[in-house]
Design an enzyme around this catalytic site. Structure first.
Site, mmCIF file in Angstrom:
data_model
loop_
_atom_site.group_PDB
_atom_site.id
_atom_site.type_symbol
_atom_site.label_atom_id
_atom_site.label_comp_id
_atom_site.label_asym_id
_atom_site.label_seq_id
_atom_site.Cartn_x
_atom_site.Cartn_y
_atom_site.Cartn_z
ATOM 1 C CB SER A 327 67.412 27.247 42.663
ATOM 2 O OG SER A 327 67.129 27.606 41.320
ATOM 3 C CG HIS A 367 58.158 34.141 39.662
ATOM 4 N ND1 HIS A 367 59.250 33.713 38.939
ATOM 5 C CD2 HIS A 367 57.712 33.052 40.331
ATOM 6 C CE1 HIS A 367 59.472 32.434 39.170
ATOM 7 N NE2 HIS A 367 58.552 31.996 40.014
ATOM 8 C CB CYS A 380 62.082 34.768 41.062
ATOM 9 S SG CYS A 380 62.008 35.819 39.606
#
Length: 643
Positions: A327, A367, A380
């Protein structure tokens, strides 16, 4: 008894040689004299210089004087690498009458095997006979005493004083410093080592290798007079050795110590750099190795231990570990999406994932509604799956390549890896296959075919936080290196180097503010455990799978199947003074790496504040005498900002 005249006449005729035989004898004598004269003339006139040189060689010996290698210091002048005096034993082949006869005694006295000596001699077969052969480095006092006691029996043994490297203990900064060793036969065949000789000690890795030409200096020599036993009896002259150049590294010893402590007992890498300049402040790779083991004589047991270690201690993971960035790549995705004017207005409902091209791609949480401002701190996946699908692989690749992905950074260290940034052209070139749109989805969260090194991530994300300005990372201050040598180093280590990428002020603020929210406690913020009170600390976590779900199911689990944990952080959030990238192999969630980065950034910021405070104190004028206190200006109101 008297002879009559007739008898005497007969005897005289018998003793007289025939004239022909006399001429033959005369010519023979003349020929012999002529041959002897020619030989004498050749000895005294034609070969005089040659025999004079041979005589001098028997009388005068040229002993090398080894140049001490340049020392290494940190940015503040604190010593990192030094030299120590050492004695080595050399074999003088010109003094050898029957080496095979002497071998058992030599081997016993130097604690070597006969095979080891044979191997040393074999390596130097092609070298000139006058060149000494190193038999053993860093010999003990007992071995020195053995050589001195057997000068008459073993005139072929000679000792030589040298300077040997001494490195920090416990592998401290081993990968950035590197190590030295005897030049190999393979190296001697390379153009770079055209002027090197067998037995020379050269840099093998790290700074030692890159700056070897500056660090090694120029050897000198001493002309000594020796007797028939090879013993020194006089001194004629000396050509002084030129010491190698000392180098000041960009490393901050305090930051390096904090990085080493943070990575203690772990596997992975940590790199800290100054984004304003590209100066590397700390670099750690784990597991490490002891460069002192390489500096003198590497034992077979230690070498086998290094080679068989599955975690590859010699691999500099800060610049050579090419792994999925997870990420942390979402910062590059955000940059691409904002610059393409796609991300500003995107709103994505995250219900734990989304389906693309008939396949469900999961997110770790539900989320709810997500936009660019909370997509970064919440990390996310669903938002970035959607963004990747909108942009397409070639647009993602365009922006990632601008930031240095799939290219070396140009750092002044050997064997830097380039990583991989997939694209339609990349797949066709490497696999002769078409790129499928579904493959882009995983790339959006730093998985799939995309790989990067910790240094690449630090430079790229630090560059974004600096408004799009990226610098070439380096470990030695440029003003320490002559311009021609610096140019040669840049050519030897090509990379994306100095670069500025377009980044609007609004997009810059959106990304950096969102990264600052990552470390704030509360909500879904992924690096909240690494929060630093009173420090503007921003960053991005990353958790990257090391194998596919199918492969994980077949493997049966285990520590090596646990995801890698990434974090790239900086302080302050905009135009940072430091950026730190951490790779924790099989470290699971990225917040584990964030806590390690926080330790390093805290050390750096606290030191920075202390130095600034000391400067303010030094610049504060002394207090006025009490009788002149009425002349003092009124005090300014406090700003309320903590130091």
């Amino acid at each position: 008894m008297e002879l009559n005249p007739q008898t005497e006449l007969a005897l005289g005729k018998a003793e007289k040689l025939p004239l022909g035989k006399l001429h033959v004898a005369q010519y023979l004598v003349a020929a012999i004299l002529l041959i002897l004269s020619i030989g004498l003339w050749r000895l005294e006139v034609v070969s005089a210089d040659n025999f004079r040189a041979l005589a001098e060689a028997n009388r005068i010996r040229k002993v090398p004087v080894m140049a001490p290698r340049g020392r290494l210091f940190d940015r503040q002048g604190r010593l990192l690498v030094d030299n120590y005096p050492s004695v080595s034993c050399y074999l003088l082949r010109e003094q050898v009458k029957d080496l095979n006869t002497d071998l058992p005694m030599i081997a016993s006295g130097l604690h070597l095997t006969v095979d080891q000596i044979h191997a040393a001699v074999k390596r130097f077969q092609a070298a000139p006979k006058y060149q000494p052969i190193p038999l053993k480095q860093d010999i003990t006092p007992d071995e020195q005493a053995f050589i001195e006691a057997h000068r008459n029996e073993l005139p072929e043994l000679e000792t030589l004083e040298e300077q040997r490297r001494v490195y920090p203990r416990d592998g401290f900064a081993a990968h950035l410093i590197g190590y030295v060793g005897e030049i190999s036969e393979d190296d001697l065949n390379k153009e770079k080592y055209a002027f090197y000789q067998p037995g020379d000690v050269v840099g093998k890795s790290g700074v030692e290798a890159t700056y070897d030409a500056l660090l090694r200096g120029v050897d000198g020599s001493r002309d000594i007079i020796v007797n028939s036993h090879g013993k020194e009896i006089g001194h004629l002259g000396e050509t002084m050795a030129v010491p190698g150049k000392d180098l000041r590294l960009t490393i901050d010893l305090d930051v390096q110590m904090a990085a080493e402590k943070a990575m203690e007992g772990k596997m992975g890498a940590l790199v800290a750099l100054d984004p304003h300049t590209g100066e590397i402040l700390a670099l750690v790779s784990r597991p490490s190795f002891d460069p002192n083991q390489f500096a003198v004589r590497l034992t077979k047991s230690y070498w086998n231990e290094i080679l068989t270690n599955p975690d590859h201690p010699l691999l500099d993971k800060a610049i050579q570990a090419q792994l999925a960035p997870g990420s942390t790549f979402k910062i590059i995705m955000s940059y691409a999406g904002l610059q393409e004017n796609e991300a500003q207005t995107m709103r994505v409902m995250c219900n734990g994932g989304a389906s693309f091209y008939g396949h469900f791609f999961a997110c770790d949480k539900h989320h709810g509604m997500v936009d660019i401002h909370n997509a970064i701190p919440w990390s996310c996946d669903t938002f970035y799956y959607t963004l990747a699908n909108k942009l397409g692989i070639d647009t993602v690749a365009k922006y990632a390549t601008e930031l240095g992905f799939s290219q070396r950074t140009g750092v002044d260290l050997p064997d830097e890896a380039a990583g991989t940034m997939p694209s339609t052209e990349w797949k066709m070139r490497n696999f002769h296959e078409k790129w499928f749109a579904g493959e882009t989805i995983s790339v959006g969260i730093g998985q799939g075919a995309v790989t990067a090194t910790p240094l690449q991530l630090a430079r790229a994300i630090g560059g974004i936080a600096s408004g799009g300005v990226l610098h070439r990372p380096h470990l030695v201050f440029p003003d320490e290196v002559p311009p021609n040598e610096l140019e040669a180093i840049h050519e030897t280590f090509p990379g994306s180097g100095e670069k500025t990428v377009p980044l609007s002020t609004d997009n810059w603020q959106i990304i950096t503010d969102a990264m600052a929210q990552t470390t704030v406690p509360g909500g879904f913020d992924t690096a909240a455990p690494a929060h630093l009170e009173g420090i503007d600390f921003a960053g991005k976590t990353g958790t990257a799978q090391v194998m596919s779900h199918d492969a994980l199911a077949r493997s049966g689990g285990g520590h090596r199947t646990v995801p890698n944990a990434w974090f790239v952080g900086m302080a302050p959030r905009r135009n940072p003074d430091i950026v730190v990238a951490v790779l924790l192999e099989n470290g699971d969630w990225g917040w584990h790496s964030a806590q390690l980065a926080a330790q390093v950034i805290s050390t750096f910021v606290n030191k920075q504040r202390k130095q600034e405070n000391n400067v303010r104190i030094a610049e504060t004028p002394p207090a006025m005498p009490s009788d002149q206190s009425s002349l003092k200006a009124p005090a300014k109101a406090s700003s309320g900002v903590a130091d």
